[in-house]
Design a protein around this motif. Structure first.
Motif, short mmCIF file in Angstrom:
data_model
loop_
_atom_site.label_atom_id
_atom_site.label_comp_id
_atom_site.label_asym_id
_atom_site.label_seq_id
_atom_site.Cartn_x
_atom_site.Cartn_y
_atom_site.Cartn_z
N ARG A 27 0.66 -1.27 -0.36
CA ARG A 27 0.18 0.20 0.18
C ARG A 27 1.03 1.02 0.11
O ARG A 27 1.77 1.06 1.00
CB ARG A 27 -1.02 -0.24 1.10
N VAL A 28 0.99 2.33 -0.77
CA VAL A 28 0.88 2.90 -0.80
C VAL A 28 0.82 4.19 0.53
O VAL A 28 -0.29 4.43 1.11
CB VAL A 28 0.37 4.37 -1.64
N VAL A 29 1.64 4.54 0.95
CA VAL A 29 1.99 5.29 2.50
C VAL A 29 2.12 6.97 2.61
O VAL A 29 2.24 7.36 3.29
CB VAL A 29 3.26 4.35 3.99
N GLU A 30 2.70 7.15 1.71
CA GLU A 30 3.46 8.75 1.10
C GLU A 30 4.10 8.06 0.11
O GLU A 30 3.87 7.33 -0.75
CB GLU A 30 4.57 8.91 2.06
N LEU A 31 3.83 9.81 -0.56
CA LEU A 31 3.80 10.65 -2.28
C LEU A 31 4.42 11.75 -1.72
O LEU A 31 4.79 12.61 -1.03
CB LEU A 31 2.90 11.09 -2.55
N THR A 32 6.17 11.00 -1.78
CA THR A 32 7.00 12.28 -1.83
C THR A 32 7.50 13.48 -2.53
O THR A 32 6.01 14.12 -3.21
CB THR A 32 8.52 11.82 -2.62
N GLU A 33 6.93 15.05 -2.48
CA GLU A 33 7.23 15.81 -2.51
C GLU A 33 7.58 16.13 -3.70
O GLU A 33 9.09 16.30 -3.54
CB GLU A 33 6.87 17.17 -1.19
N GLY A 34 7.68 16.56 -4.75
CA GLY A 34 8.03 17.31 -5.89
C GLY A 34 8.12 15.82 -6.77
O GLY A 34 8.73 15.46 -7.80
N GLY A 35 7.65 14.52 -6.26
CA GLY A 35 7.73 13.03 -7.02
C GLY A 35 6.85 13.15 -8.07
O GLY A 35 6.02 13.61 -8.31
N GLU A 36 7.18 12.19 -9.12
CA GLU A 36 6.13 12.12 -10.54
C GLU A 36 4.97 11.43 -9.69
O GLU A 36 3.89 11.61 -10.42
CB GLU A 36 7.04 11.34 -11.29
N ALA A 37 4.72 10.93 -8.91
CA ALA A 37 3.76 10.12 -8.11
C ALA A 37 2.67 11.06 -7.58
O ALA A 37 1.40 10.23 -7.59
CB ALA A 37 3.49 9.35 -7.11
N SER A 39 2.86 14.75 -8.73
CA SER A 39 2.29 15.91 -9.48
C SER A 39 1.68 14.82 -10.57
O SER A 39 0.65 15.90 -10.90
CB SER A 39 3.84 16.09 -10.11
N CYS A 40 1.61 13.76 -10.75
CA CYS A 40 0.06 12.89 -11.53
C CYS A 40 -0.92 13.36 -11.30
O CYS A 40 -1.61 12.98 -12.67
CB CYS A 40 0.59 11.74 -11.95
N GLY A 41 -1.07 13.19 -10.07
CA GLY A 41 -2.46 13.60 -9.11
C GLY A 41 -3.48 12.15 -9.02
O GLY A 41 -4.85 12.37 -8.97
N GLN A 42 -2.76 11.04 -9.91
CA GLN A 42 -4.00 10.09 -9.99
C GLN A 42 -3.56 8.96 -8.78
O GLN A 42 -3.91 8.30 -8.29
CB GLN A 42 -3.52 8.86 -11.35
N ILE A 43 -2.90 9.30 -7.97
CA ILE A 43 -2.38 8.15 -6.93
C ILE A 43 -2.15 8.51 -6.08
O ILE A 43 -2.15 9.69 -5.79
CB ILE A 43 -0.63 7.88 -7.03
N GLU A 44 -3.44 7.86 -4.71
CA GLU A 44 -3.26 7.93 -3.62
C GLU A 44 -2.83 7.44 -2.57
O GLU A 44 -2.86 6.01 -2.62
CB GLU A 44 -5.04 8.85 -2.70
N VAL A 45 -2.72 8.09 -1.66
CA VAL A 45 -2.23 7.25 -0.41
C VAL A 45 -3.38 6.11 -0.02
O VAL A 45 -4.64 6.57 -0.21
CB VAL A 45 -1.90 8.19 0.62
N LEU A 46 -3.22 4.84 0.31
CA LEU A 46 -3.37 4.03 0.41
C LEU A 46 -4.46 2.73 -1.16
O LEU A 46 -4.67 2.25 -1.09
CB LEU A 46 -4.95 3.87 1.55
N ASP A 47 -4.00 4.11 -2.00
CA ASP A 47 -4.16 2.38 -2.83
C ASP A 47 -2.74 1.51 -2.98
O ASP A 47 -1.23 1.69 -1.88
CB ASP A 47 -3.56 3.49 -3.98
#
Length: 101
Positions: A27-37, A39-47
């Motif tokens: 599971r996604v626990v964090e999206l790094t600030e400035g990272g592609e994941a 900035s794409c706007g499609q991935i969320e924490v808990l996916d």
């Protein structure tokens, strides 16, 4: 505990800025600030990450983050599952790898 793709070897290693649980389900626990994941706007924490470039994440074990890394400028395709309010949504996102901050 969580591990991210930012801790890879120095040099030409590209990352997408995603932090996952270190054991399945990934599971996604964090999206790094400035990272592609992020900035794409499609991935969320808990996916939940199901596959990387068509390879099932289930058999990757602790090497899952190695599969996220690759040459800077290369692309990686992630298949994810989002479960919210009882609804399941499968989707894919193609992200370019960038140099780690």
């Amino acid at each position: 505990a969580a591990a991210g793709d930012e801790d890879g070897p120095a040099g030409g290693e590209g990352v997408v800025g995603i932090m996952l649980r270190v054991s399945p389900p990934y599971r996604v626990v964090e999206l790094t600030e400035g990272g592609e994941a992020l900035s794409c706007g499609q991935i969320e924490v808990l996916d939940t990450l199901l596959a990387i470039d068509g390879k099932s994440a289930a058999g990757m074990g602790t090497r899952v983050h190695d599969y996220l890394r690759g040459p800077v400028g290369s692309q990686v395709t992630l298949q994810l599952l989002r479960v919210r309010d009882g609804e399941r949504r499968l989707f894919s996102v193609a992200l370019p790898r960038r140099a780690a901050p």
